[in-house]
Design an enzyme around this catalytic site. Sequence first.
Site, PDB file in Angstrom:
ATOM      1  N   ASP A  68       0.871  -1.169   0.000  1.00 22.86           N
ATOM      2  CA  ASP A  68       0.000   0.000   0.000  1.00 22.86           C
ATOM      3  C   ASP A  68       0.908   1.219   0.000  1.00 22.86           C
ATOM      4  OD1 ASP A  68      -0.205   1.069   3.158  1.00 22.86           O
ATOM      5  OD2 ASP A  68       0.044  -1.101   2.994  1.00 22.86           O
ATOM      6  N   ASP A 108     -10.126   3.142   5.263  1.00 20.75           N
ATOM      7  CA  ASP A 108      -9.091   3.088   6.297  1.00 20.75           C
ATOM      8  C   ASP A 108      -9.627   3.795   7.535  1.00 20.75           C
ATOM      9  OD1 ASP A 108      -6.926   3.573   7.979  1.00 20.75           O
ATOM     10  OD2 ASP A 108      -5.555   4.132   6.373  1.00 20.75           O
ATOM     11  N   GLU A 161      -8.980   4.365  11.576  1.00 20.35           N
ATOM     12  CA  GLU A 161      -8.086   4.282  12.726  1.00 20.35           C
ATOM     13  C   GLU A 161      -8.188   5.596  13.482  1.00 20.35           C
ATOM     14  OE1 GLU A 161      -3.799   4.573  11.274  1.00 20.35           O
ATOM     15  OE2 GLU A 161      -4.826   4.021   9.424  1.00 20.35           O
TER      16      GLU A 161
END
Length: 266
Positions: A67, A151, A153
């Site tokens: 990534d 994503d 987080e």
Amino acid sequence: MRLALILTAIAFAVLSCGRGTPPPQQVEAKAFLRTTSPAVIYPAFGDADPHDWDGRHPGYYPVHGLDVSRWQGPIDWRKAKASGVSFVFIKATEGGDVADPMFDDHRRGAQAAGVPWGAYHYYYFCRPAHEQARWFIKNVPKGADLPHVLDMEWTPHSKTCRLRPDGAKVRAEAKRFLDILERHYGRRPIVYTTVDFHADTDIDRLRGTEFWLRSVAGHPRKVYPKASWRFWQYTGTGLVPGVQGRVDINTFNGQPETWARWKAGG
């Protein structure tokens, strides 16, 4: 007779001295040979800060990929693919107004080299899910080889957004984002997350969702008890031919035959 033996020995020595290292295999389903030995580790990328793995090594899994974002700079995708890179997730957007300036370059380069790609969005809890989904859709064209990625987080170092909603709020926002992208692109995105976020929010309670888990110091089955996963990010300090400096490396949970079916949407 003696002269013939001497000449044969000299010829063998010359050939041996000139023998180079065999070129790496192309990491595609058709390139793999069946093996009964789980000790075979492939591909063997470098690592600037290697971990002494206890238990199943990431190399047990044969399909590996990257990534990347702007921080990797230009990438020689043909060289990366030849070294064993089978896929890449490319950062496209974050929040509701930030686009990665290298996204198009990375996407086009990966496509030209035949590296399957998907894009990822870095989520901030200071904007509603529908705004962030629309921003992603505005910047990421259709035609990706892989599902895209949400994503999620915590963002404790952000200068603009450090909100930490409870698990119910997180899951509701995630579901809305995933639903919008699934309707637009035709395939449900994957959710990437970290150990603390996973534990704090019970994000794995999202139904019909596949997960990409970060775990750089232990196998996911130890770090995320009972969690299922499709991808595992096992290092953030990888060294891969064609990539400048350190890069995240990931592995797919499955053999090449499974990878080929999953990549095709099966």
